[in-house]
Design a protein around this motif. Structure first.
Motif, PDB file in Angstrom:
ATOM      1  N   ILE A 152     -12.078  43.162 -16.380  1.00 37.94           N
ATOM      2  CA  ILE A 152     -13.063  42.530 -17.261  1.00 37.94           C
ATOM      3  C   ILE A 152     -13.371  41.114 -16.782  1.00 37.94           C
ATOM      4  O   ILE A 152     -12.454  40.311 -16.566  1.00 37.94           O
ATOM      5  N   ALA A 153     -14.653  40.804 -16.624  1.00 37.33           N
ATOM      6  CA  ALA A 153     -15.106  39.467 -16.250  1.00 37.33           C
ATOM      7  C   ALA A 153     -15.552  38.710 -17.493  1.00 37.33           C
ATOM      8  O   ALA A 153     -16.212  39.280 -18.375  1.00 37.33           O
ATOM      9  N   ILE A 154     -15.197  37.434 -17.569  1.00 35.84           N
ATOM     10  CA  ILE A 154     -15.580  36.589 -18.702  1.00 35.84           C
ATOM     11  C   ILE A 154     -16.150  35.287 -18.166  1.00 35.84           C
ATOM     12  O   ILE A 154     -15.510  34.591 -17.373  1.00 35.84           O
ATOM     13  N   THR A 155     -17.357  34.941 -18.595  1.00 41.72           N
ATOM     14  CA  THR A 155     -17.929  33.640 -18.248  1.00 41.72           C
ATOM     15  C   THR A 155     -17.622  32.659 -19.375  1.00 41.72           C
ATOM     16  O   THR A 155     -17.334  33.060 -20.505  1.00 41.72           O
ATOM     17  N   GLY A 156     -17.677  31.366 -19.066  1.00 39.83           N
ATOM     18  CA  GLY A 156     -17.346  30.367 -20.078  1.00 39.83           C
ATOM     19  C   GLY A 156     -15.933  30.539 -20.596  1.00 39.83           C
ATOM     20  O   GLY A 156     -15.671  30.407 -21.789  1.00 39.83           O
ATOM     21  N   ALA A 157     -14.994  30.789 -19.674  1.00 38.78           N
ATOM     22  CA  ALA A 157     -13.660  31.245 -20.067  1.00 38.78           C
ATOM     23  C   ALA A 157     -12.670  30.135 -20.381  1.00 38.78           C
ATOM     24  O   ALA A 157     -11.547  30.421 -20.791  1.00 38.78           O
ATOM     25  N   THR A 158     -13.052  28.868 -20.203  1.00 43.09           N
ATOM     26  CA  THR A 158     -12.070  27.802 -20.381  1.00 43.09           C
ATOM     27  C   THR A 158     -12.005  27.257 -21.804  1.00 43.09           C
ATOM     28  O   THR A 158     -11.060  26.553 -22.152  1.00 43.09           O
ATOM     29  N   LYS A 159     -12.992  27.575 -22.636  1.00 44.29           N
ATOM     30  CA  LYS A 159     -13.031  27.003 -23.973  1.00 44.29           C
ATOM     31  C   LYS A 159     -13.450  28.055 -25.002  1.00 44.29           C
ATOM     32  O   LYS A 159     -14.027  29.082 -24.671  1.00 44.29           O
ATOM     33  N   GLY A 160     -13.176  27.742 -26.254  1.00 47.67           N
ATOM     34  CA  GLY A 160     -13.719  28.485 -27.379  1.00 47.67           C
ATOM     35  C   GLY A 160     -13.512  29.980 -27.335  1.00 47.67           C
ATOM     36  O   GLY A 160     -12.413  30.478 -27.070  1.00 47.67           O
ATOM     37  N   ILE A 161     -14.586  30.707 -27.599  1.00 52.61           N
ATOM     38  CA  ILE A 161     -14.537  32.163 -27.671  1.00 52.61           C
ATOM     39  C   ILE A 161     -14.120  32.764 -26.338  1.00 52.61           C
ATOM     40  O   ILE A 161     -13.346  33.722 -26.293  1.00 52.61           O
ATOM     41  N   LEU A 165     -11.264  38.550 -14.556  1.00 45.82           N
ATOM     42  CA  LEU A 165     -11.990  37.662 -13.654  1.00 45.82           C
ATOM     43  C   LEU A 165     -12.617  36.599 -14.539  1.00 45.82           C
ATOM     44  O   LEU A 165     -13.523  36.895 -15.315  1.00 45.82           O
ATOM     45  N   LEU A 166     -12.107  35.366 -14.457  1.00 47.42           N
ATOM     46  CA  LEU A 166     -12.502  34.311 -15.384  1.00 47.42           C
ATOM     47  C   LEU A 166     -13.263  33.219 -14.660  1.00 47.42           C
ATOM     48  O   LEU A 166     -12.818  32.713 -13.623  1.00 47.42           O
ATOM     49  N   GLY A 167     -14.404  32.831 -15.224  1.00 50.96           N
ATOM     50  CA  GLY A 167     -15.223  31.808 -14.599  1.00 50.96           C
ATOM     51  C   GLY A 167     -15.675  30.741 -15.567  1.00 50.96           C
ATOM     52  O   GLY A 167     -15.902  31.012 -16.749  1.00 50.96           O
ATOM     53  N   ALA A 168     -15.796  29.513 -15.065  1.00 43.89           N
ATOM     54  CA  ALA A 168     -16.330  28.384 -15.824  1.00 43.89           C
ATOM     55  C   ALA A 168     -16.618  27.259 -14.838  1.00 43.89           C
ATOM     56  O   ALA A 168     -16.126  27.266 -13.712  1.00 43.89           O
ATOM     57  N   ARG A 169     -17.382  26.270 -15.275  1.00 36.14           N
ATOM     58  CA  ARG A 169     -17.774  25.188 -14.373  1.00 36.14           C
ATOM     59  C   ARG A 169     -16.846  23.986 -14.454  1.00 36.14           C
ATOM     60  O   ARG A 169     -16.905  23.096 -13.605  1.00 36.14           O
ATOM     61  N   ASP A 170     -15.966  23.943 -15.447  1.00 35.38           N
ATOM     62  CA  ASP A 170     -15.048  22.814 -15.623  1.00 35.38           C
ATOM     63  C   ASP A 170     -13.782  23.069 -14.804  1.00 35.38           C
ATOM     64  O   ASP A 170     -12.904  23.819 -15.205  1.00 35.38           O
ATOM     65  N   VAL A 171     -13.680  22.413 -13.649  1.00 31.82           N
ATOM     66  CA  VAL A 171     -12.574  22.670 -12.723  1.00 31.82           C
ATOM     67  C   VAL A 171     -11.234  22.280 -13.331  1.00 31.82           C
ATOM     68  O   VAL A 171     -10.229  22.988 -13.170  1.00 31.82           O
ATOM     69  N   ILE A 172     -11.185  21.168 -14.055  1.00 32.64           N
ATOM     70  CA  ILE A 172      -9.928  20.716 -14.659  1.00 32.64           C
ATOM     71  C   ILE A 172      -9.425  21.728 -15.667  1.00 32.64           C
ATOM     72  O   ILE A 172      -8.243  22.107 -15.677  1.00 32.64           O
TER      73      ILE A 172
END
Length: 243
Positions: free
Chosen positions: A13-22, A38-45
């Motif tokens: 399962i791929a999830i975008t916006g995976a670093t915060k919230g929902i 497979l987790l993706g987001a733009r906030d590297v920290i």
């Protein structure tokens, strides 16, 4: 909520916006249920922080920088997932951006950003992942929309425009992709207790909002649906209704 969690074990399962919230809440839940992620987001920290959250996990978790506004970034995200997991069974589009301002005061840049992330980003991500799923003749896509996608809220012109557009896009995806074995669901939460509200003045009482874990449970339930029926749309509101 009762669903067969065993069906999630080993699912990719791929999830975008995976670093915060929902997105983050969903990732944590699905990992605990045995899914490969497979987790993706733009906030590297926050991506680095997210990686440490899965130490000791029995699931295969891949974390990758992702900017849904850039098609190249989306393709790199998908290709990494395919190289590590072999296939993607489901995509959950959680990446989003919003702010509230009156129609007359909303800047062009603010409007464009919401359209770019919420509508165009979901389109691009869904398109590339759907092409992979169609080749496999099987897959699921869940678009996290908003109650602002089907009702009018004051101060929400740009956000609602992006979310109304996403709802329309999702309905066309449902019509076209079901014929090829890919099923699409739109989830429309009301006010949810996430960091979304941190930069918004005069927001509703967060204690009265939907816990983000509840939205994650609903996402998991859609991913666990048995064959024979498809959940096309879920609207979730706080107990007191629209806040």
């Amino acid at each position: 909520m009762v669903f067969n969690t065993n069906s999630l074990k080993g699912k990719n399962i791929a999830i975008t916006g995976a670093t915060k919230g929902i997105g983050r809440a969903t990732a944590m839940l699905l990992s605990s249920l045995g899914a490969n992620l497979l987790l993706g987001a733009r906030d590297v920290i926050h991506l680095q922080d997210l990686t440490s959250s899965f130490s000791g996990s029995q699931s295969n978790v891949i974390v990758q920088y992702l900017n849904v506004e850039e098609e190249k970034s989306i393709m790199e995200f998908l290709n990494l997932g395919l190289s590590k997991l072999g296939k993607i069974d489901a995509l959950v589009n959680c990446a989003g951006y919003g702010l509230f301002n009156s129609f007359l005061d909303l800047t062009t840049e603010e409007f464009d950003r919401m359209i770019s992330v919420n509508l165009r980003g979901s389109f691009l991500t869904s398109k590339h992942f759907a092409n992979h799923m169609v080749r496999n003749k099987r897959g699921q896509i869940i678009n996290i929309n908003s109650i602002a996608g089907n009702i009018v809220l004051e101060g929400n012109s740009g956000y609602s425009a992006s979310k109304f557009g996403l709802l329309g896009l999702t309905k066309v995806m449902q019509l076209e992709l079901r014929k090829q074995g890919v099923f699409v669901t739109s989830i429309l939460p009301g006010s949810t207790n996430t960091s979304f509200w941190d930069h918004i003045d005069n927001h509703p009482d967060k204690s009265k909002m939907i816990p983000q874990e509840v939205i994650a449970m609903n996402i998991a339930s859609v991913l666990c649906q048995p064959e024979g029926a498809v959940v096309e749309e879920i609207t979730i509101t706080p107990p007191l209704g629209v806040l």
